[in-house]
Design a protein around this motif. Structure first.
Motif, PDB file in Angstrom:
ATOM      1  N   PRO A   1       7.558   1.246  -0.520  1.00 56.05           N
ATOM      2  CA  PRO A   1       6.540   1.862  -1.378  1.00 56.05           C
ATOM      3  C   PRO A   1       5.683   0.819  -2.090  1.00 56.05           C
ATOM      4  CG  PRO A   1       8.640   2.973  -1.650  1.00 56.05           C
ATOM      5  CD  PRO A   1       8.908   1.771  -0.799  1.00 56.05           C
ATOM      6  N   ASN A   2       4.383   1.053  -2.069  1.00 57.01           N
ATOM      7  CA  ASN A   2       3.401   0.189  -2.736  1.00 57.01           C
ATOM      8  C   ASN A   2       3.317  -1.212  -2.135  1.00 57.01           C
ATOM      9  OD1 ASN A   2       2.558   2.121  -4.817  1.00 57.01           O
ATOM     10  ND2 ASN A   2       4.639   1.853  -5.603  1.00 57.01           N
ATOM     11  N   GLU A   3       3.749  -1.339  -0.883  1.00 56.18           N
ATOM     12  CA  GLU A   3       3.601  -2.607  -0.181  1.00 56.18           C
ATOM     13  C   GLU A   3       2.645  -2.431   1.000  1.00 56.18           C
ATOM     14  OE1 GLU A   3       7.287  -4.455   0.805  1.00 56.18           O
ATOM     15  OE2 GLU A   3       7.811  -4.823  -1.302  1.00 56.18           O
ATOM     16  N   THR A   4       2.253  -3.541   1.595  1.00 56.73           N
ATOM     17  CA  THR A   4       1.231  -3.527   2.642  1.00 56.73           C
ATOM     18  C   THR A   4       1.706  -2.826   3.913  1.00 56.73           C
ATOM     19  OG1 THR A   4       0.253  -5.576   1.814  1.00 56.73           O
ATOM     20  CG2 THR A   4      -0.233  -4.987   4.093  1.00 56.73           C
ATOM     21  N   ILE A   5       0.848  -1.982   4.438  1.00 59.21           N
ATOM     22  CA  ILE A   5       1.115  -1.308   5.712  1.00 59.21           C
ATOM     23  C   ILE A   5       0.889  -2.314   6.839  1.00 59.21           C
ATOM     24  CG2 ILE A   5       0.339   0.536   7.260  1.00 59.21           C
ATOM     25  CD1 ILE A   5      -0.561   2.069   4.734  1.00 59.21           C
ATOM     26  N   PRO A   6       1.833  -2.485   7.756  1.00 62.81           N
ATOM     27  CA  PRO A   6       1.658  -3.438   8.862  1.00 62.81           C
ATOM     28  C   PRO A   6       0.404  -3.135   9.683  1.00 62.81           C
ATOM     29  CG  PRO A   6       3.947  -2.760   8.706  1.00 62.81           C
ATOM     30  CD  PRO A   6       3.180  -1.882   7.767  1.00 62.81           C
ATOM     31  N   THR A   7      -0.202  -4.183  10.194  1.00 62.73           N
ATOM     32  CA  THR A   7      -1.468  -4.071  10.921  1.00 62.73           C
ATOM     33  C   THR A   7      -1.390  -3.108  12.099  1.00 62.73           C
ATOM     34  OG1 THR A   7      -1.993  -6.349  10.305  1.00 62.73           O
ATOM     35  CG2 THR A   7      -3.261  -5.400  12.105  1.00 62.73           C
ATOM     36  N   ALA A   8      -0.232  -3.004  12.735  1.00 62.01           N
ATOM     37  CA  ALA A   8      -0.093  -2.129  13.906  1.00 62.01           C
ATOM     38  C   ALA A   8      -0.468  -0.688  13.598  1.00 62.01           C
ATOM     39  CB  ALA A   8       1.338  -2.182  14.429  1.00 62.01           C
ATOM     40  N   PHE A   9      -0.344  -0.290  12.335  1.00 58.42           N
ATOM     41  CA  PHE A   9      -0.603   1.099  11.954  1.00 58.42           C
ATOM     42  C   PHE A   9      -1.980   1.273  11.322  1.00 58.42           C
ATOM     43  CE2 PHE A   9       3.974   0.136  11.426  1.00 58.42           C
ATOM     44  CZ  PHE A   9       4.434   0.838  12.535  1.00 58.42           C
ATOM     45  N   THR A  10      -2.875   0.308  11.564  1.00 59.34           N
ATOM     46  CA  THR A  10      -4.222   0.344  11.003  1.00 59.34           C
ATOM     47  C   THR A  10      -5.261   0.200  12.107  1.00 59.34           C
ATOM     48  OG1 THR A  10      -4.583  -2.036  10.687  1.00 59.34           O
ATOM     49  CG2 THR A  10      -3.237  -0.910   9.033  1.00 59.34           C
TER      50      THR A  10
ATOM     51  N   ASP B   1      -3.379   1.033  15.786  1.00 61.50           N
ATOM     52  CA  ASP B   1      -3.791   2.306  15.179  1.00 61.50           C
ATOM     53  C   ASP B   1      -2.838   3.448  15.541  1.00 61.50           C
ATOM     54  OD1 ASP B   1      -5.476   3.661  13.437  1.00 61.50           O
ATOM     55  OD2 ASP B   1      -6.779   4.378  15.036  1.00 61.50           O
ATOM     56  N   ILE B   2      -1.544   3.152  15.529  1.00 61.54           N
ATOM     57  CA  ILE B   2      -0.541   4.183  15.802  1.00 61.54           C
ATOM     58  C   ILE B   2       0.051   4.667  14.481  1.00 61.54           C
ATOM     59  CG2 ILE B   2       0.038   3.303  18.089  1.00 61.54           C
ATOM     60  CD1 ILE B   2       2.512   1.972  16.842  1.00 61.54           C
ATOM     61  N   SER B   3       0.579   5.872  14.487  1.00 68.06           N
ATOM     62  CA  SER B   3       1.183   6.425  13.273  1.00 68.06           C
ATOM     63  C   SER B   3       2.534   5.757  13.010  1.00 68.06           C
ATOM     64  CB  SER B   3       1.360   7.933  13.410  1.00 68.06           C
ATOM     65  OG  SER B   3       2.175   8.250  14.526  1.00 68.06           O
ATOM     66  N   PRO B   4       2.854   5.500  11.748  1.00 68.90           N
ATOM     67  CA  PRO B   4       4.133   4.857  11.425  1.00 68.90           C
ATOM     68  C   PRO B   4       5.285   5.857  11.432  1.00 68.90           C
ATOM     69  CG  PRO B   4       2.930   5.304   9.421  1.00 68.90           C
ATOM     70  CD  PRO B   4       2.026   5.711  10.554  1.00 68.90           C
TER      71      PRO B   4
ATOM     72  N   ILE C   1       3.760   5.560  -0.761  1.00 68.31           N
ATOM     73  CA  ILE C   1       2.429   4.961  -0.802  1.00 68.31           C
ATOM     74  C   ILE C   1       2.444   3.620  -0.084  1.00 68.31           C
ATOM     75  CG2 ILE C   1       0.564   4.118  -2.291  1.00 68.31           C
ATOM     76  CD1 ILE C   1       1.647   5.933  -4.496  1.00 68.31           C
ATOM     77  N   GLY C   2       1.467   3.424   0.778  1.00 74.83           N
ATOM     78  CA  GLY C   2       1.264   2.136   1.420  1.00 74.83           C
ATOM     79  C   GLY C   2      -0.067   1.553   0.975  1.00 74.83           C
ATOM     80  N   ILE C   3      -0.192   0.243   1.070  1.00 76.93           N
ATOM     81  CA  ILE C   3      -1.405  -0.460   0.633  1.00 76.93           C
ATOM     82  C   ILE C   3      -2.012  -1.198   1.823  1.00 76.93           C
ATOM     83  CG2 ILE C   3      -2.338  -2.174  -0.976  1.00 76.93           C
ATOM     84  CD1 ILE C   3      -1.113   0.226  -2.367  1.00 76.93           C
ATOM     85  N   TYR C   4      -3.349  -1.224   1.869  1.00 75.07           N
ATOM     86  CA  TYR C   4      -3.990  -2.017   2.922  1.00 75.07           C
ATOM     87  C   TYR C   4      -5.343  -2.523   2.440  1.00 75.07           C
ATOM     88  CZ  TYR C   4      -5.199  -3.719   7.545  1.00 75.07           C
ATOM     89  OH  TYR C   4      -5.529  -4.534   8.605  1.00 75.07           O
ATOM     90  N   ARG C   5      -5.636  -3.761   2.831  1.00 75.80           N
ATOM     91  CA  ARG C   5      -6.907  -4.395   2.488  1.00 75.80           C
ATOM     92  C   ARG C   5      -7.387  -5.209   3.672  1.00 75.80           C
ATOM     93  NH1 ARG C   5      -8.769  -9.378   0.407  1.00 75.80           N
ATOM     94  NH2 ARG C   5     -10.568  -9.155  -0.997  1.00 75.80           N
ATOM     95  N   ARG C   6      -8.688  -5.153   3.916  1.00 76.66           N
ATOM     96  CA  ARG C   6      -9.290  -5.955   4.989  1.00 76.66           C
ATOM     97  C   ARG C   6     -10.120  -7.066   4.350  1.00 76.66           C
ATOM     98  NH1 ARG C   6     -12.670  -2.327   8.726  1.00 76.66           N
ATOM     99  NH2 ARG C   6     -12.072  -3.756  10.400  1.00 76.66           N
ATOM    100  N   ALA C   7      -9.832  -8.290   4.723  1.00 77.97           N
ATOM    101  CA  ALA C   7     -10.531  -9.438   4.124  1.00 77.97           C
ATOM    102  C   ALA C   7     -11.982  -9.492   4.589  1.00 77.97           C
ATOM    103  CB  ALA C   7      -9.808 -10.719   4.506  1.00 77.97           C
TER     104      ALA C   7
END
Length: 205
Positions: free
Chosen positions: A63-72, A77-80, A199-205
């Motif tokens: 919870p509240n940590e970064t979602i791995p790139t595979a699920f973005t 872009d697969i569902s976790p 909750i998952g977190i994600y940011r794109r640089a």
């Protein structure tokens, strides 16, 4: 019958009625619970009356940590995968909604998965096919305009976005595939028994 016995019986009856009235009023006029995450306006009334008893977690991120790139959108872009526990026994079906409350235009829906068979422990596997009908349940449209899961894809340079993976226990079974988010929210309104989220977190640089 002695007067004292009659008086005691009357007192017991009055007390029982008073307790019943109190419990009734507490059930239907209780103070709404506070929900600590942004939620869709269409669900606000239903969620304040529902129990937050469902536990939701993913083996792929805490919870509240970064979602791995595979699920973005930057990865496969697969569902976790998700693990759901604490589903009430009276539940008719389970639904999952995933949304981004930090999107520039307001809440952005990434996934609708519903008509899931309830169980005390539900394991949703990764990479659910992007079809309207799957072995797990029906899927609706996301706000990308596609059926199934659409992973986090915030604007580059934005602050980290939150992604709410919310599970709803419903007292109905929605058997219509390919619903749009607005249609889905209308269907579940007033039918939520319990809920939970991670909750998952994600940011794109």
């Amino acid at each position: 019958m002695r007067p004292i016995v009659l008086i005691l019986i009357v007192i017991v009856v009055i007390a029982s009625v008073a307790i019943g009235v109190y419990l009734y009023l507490q059930r239907y006029f209780q103070k709404p619970i506070e929900i600590s995450i942004p939620i869709p306006l269409e669900l606000s009334a239903s969620l304040t009356r529902a129990s937050r008893s469902i536990r939701v977690e993913s083996p792929e991120f805490r919870p509240n940590e970064t979602i791995p790139t595979a699920f973005t959108c930057d990865g496969s872009d697969i569902s976790p995968p998700l693990i759901i526990e604490g589903v009430p026994s009276q539940t008719v079906s389970i639904a999952i909604i995933v949304y981004d409350p930090d999107a520039p235009g307001g809440i952005f829906y990434h996934w609708l998965l519903y008509s899931i068979k309830p169980s005390s422990r539900i394991e949703i596997p990764a990479s659910i096919p992007k079809l309207a009908e799957t072995k797990i349940g029906f899927q609706g449209f996301n706000d990308f305009g596609r059926i199934g899961y659409g992973g986090p894809c915030p604007p580059k340079g934005d602050k980290p976005h939150r992604y709410i993976f919310m599970v709803l226990a419903l007292d109905i079974d929605i058997r219509t595939p390919s619903l749009k988010p607005s249609e889905f929210l209308k269907e579940v309104n007033g039918h939520i028994i319990a809920y939970g989220y991670t909750i998952g977190i994600y940011r794109r640089a």
